[in-house]
Design a protein around this motif. Sequence first.
Motif, mmCIF file in Angstrom:
data_model
loop_
_atom_site.group_PDB
_atom_site.id
_atom_site.type_symbol
_atom_site.label_atom_id
_atom_site.label_comp_id
_atom_site.label_asym_id
_atom_site.label_seq_id
_atom_site.Cartn_x
_atom_site.Cartn_y
_atom_site.Cartn_z
ATOM 1 N N SER A 183 0.798 -1.231 0.000
ATOM 2 C CA SER A 183 0.000 0.000 0.000
ATOM 3 C C SER A 183 0.829 1.279 0.000
ATOM 4 O O SER A 183 0.406 2.275 -0.577
ATOM 5 N N ASP B 233 1.119 -0.542 7.406
ATOM 6 C CA ASP B 233 2.482 -1.043 7.570
ATOM 7 C C ASP B 233 3.302 -0.755 6.310
ATOM 8 O O ASP B 233 2.765 -0.371 5.279
ATOM 9 N N ASP C 209 5.762 -2.278 3.485
ATOM 10 C CA ASP C 209 6.276 -3.514 2.908
ATOM 11 C C ASP C 209 7.505 -3.143 2.091
ATOM 12 O O ASP C 209 7.414 -2.342 1.169
#
Length: 357
Positions: A62, A73, A75
Motif C-alpha cells: 500500500s 504497515d 512492505d
Amino acid sequence: TTQRRHASRQRFAAEFSQCLFDFVVQLLPTQEELAVKEDVRKLLERLIRTIEPDSRLLSFGSTANGFSLKNSDMDLCCLIDSEDRLSATDMVTMLGDLLERETKFHVKPLPHARIPIVKLSLDQSPGLPLGIACDIGFENRLALENTRLLMCYAMIDPTRVRAMVLFLKVWAKRRKINSPYKGTLSSYGYVLLVLYFLIHVKNPPVLPNLQQIPPLRPISPEETNLNGHDIWFFDDIQLIRQRWHSSNTQNVAELLIDFFKYYSKDFPYQTGVASIKSGQLMKASKGWQSDLDSPRYNDYRERNRFCIEDPFETDFNVSRCVTKDGLYTIRGEFMRASRILASRPERAIIALAQLCE
Ligand code: GTP
Ligand code: MG
C-alpha cells in the motif's frame, strides 16, 4: 411512486458519495508520516548495503500503490543486483543481527518462513504517533510488479477507484474480516475483488483490462517472463487516460452499492474464480475444486473455498487462507452492508457510521 423512488435513490447516492469522499480523505496518511517512512526506508537501505553493497530497498504494497491508510504497515523488498548473492535465509539472519545491534527497532527475523522476512517495529514517538511496522523481504519481484499493476489501475480513475478501495479496506478492518491468519481475506484480496468488479462485472466497465491490451510494439515472451509468469500489462497510463474513457458514469456510492449486492448474491462462490486477468473462470477448469491432497499445502484446511486468481501467479489462489467460517463471515458482512445501503437511512452519514460500526 417509481419516479419518486428513483429520485430518492439518486439523492441518497449523491449524498452518500460526498460522505465517502470526506471520510476517506481523513484516513489518508499525512505528508509527515510519508516523510518519516521514506527516511526509515533510506536508513534501512544504508544498513543493508553494509552487508550487500549492490542492493536496493524498494517499497511495495500500500505505501507504493496509492491505497495506503494512516499508519498502514511498510512492505519493503530488497533486490540484490549481483550474481553471487546470499540466500534470502542468510540475508534475513545477518540483517536481523545487524539491526538488533545498530538500531532501536524491535527485530524479529523469520529466516525459515515460506517467504523469509525480517519483521521490524518502532514504538510511537512525537513524529510517529502510532509507531511503525515494517516487513523486509528479498527478491520478491512479483510483488513489486503486482504493486505497479494496482498503482496503474488506481491512476486510470483516481477518484472512484481510490475512494472505493480505501473505503473497503477500512470497512474490512473495522468489521474484522481482514486477517488471513484468522481465516479471512488480506487487503490485497479485497483490492483484487474491487478491480475484478470494475473491470469484469460492471457493464459498461469502469476500468479497462490492462493485461489484455496489446503492446504498442511486438514484445517477445522472454521480455515479460518472470520466474515462469507472464507479467505483461499495458503501463503507459498517460496514453490510456488520453485514449480510454469509461462510459460508466455511476458515482462511487452507486458503485459501492452494486459491489456489495454483487458479492452478496451474484458471485458464484461455489464454482467460480475471480480473475482480473481473464474474467470469471471455473474452479473446475483450474483444478481448484477441493484440494485436500494438494502437494502445495501440507495441512488439511480447505484452500479453495473462495477463489481469487493472482494477476501474475495464475496458479496461486490469493484467498487460499479463507476458511469455511471465514467465508461465511465475509459473505454475511457483504449482505449486512447491502441491507444497510438498501434501507437508505434518512441521512447518508448514518449509513456510513452503521457500515463501519
Ligand atoms: P495494508 O497493509 O492493509 O495497507 O494493505 P496492502 O495494500 O499493503 O496489502 P497487503 O499487506 O495485503 O499486501 C502487500 C503486498 O504484498 C501486495 O500489494 C502484494 O504485492 C503482496 N501480496 C500480499 N498478499 C499476496 C499474495 O497472496 N500473493 C501475492 N503474489 N502477493 C501478495
Ligand atoms: Mg501492507
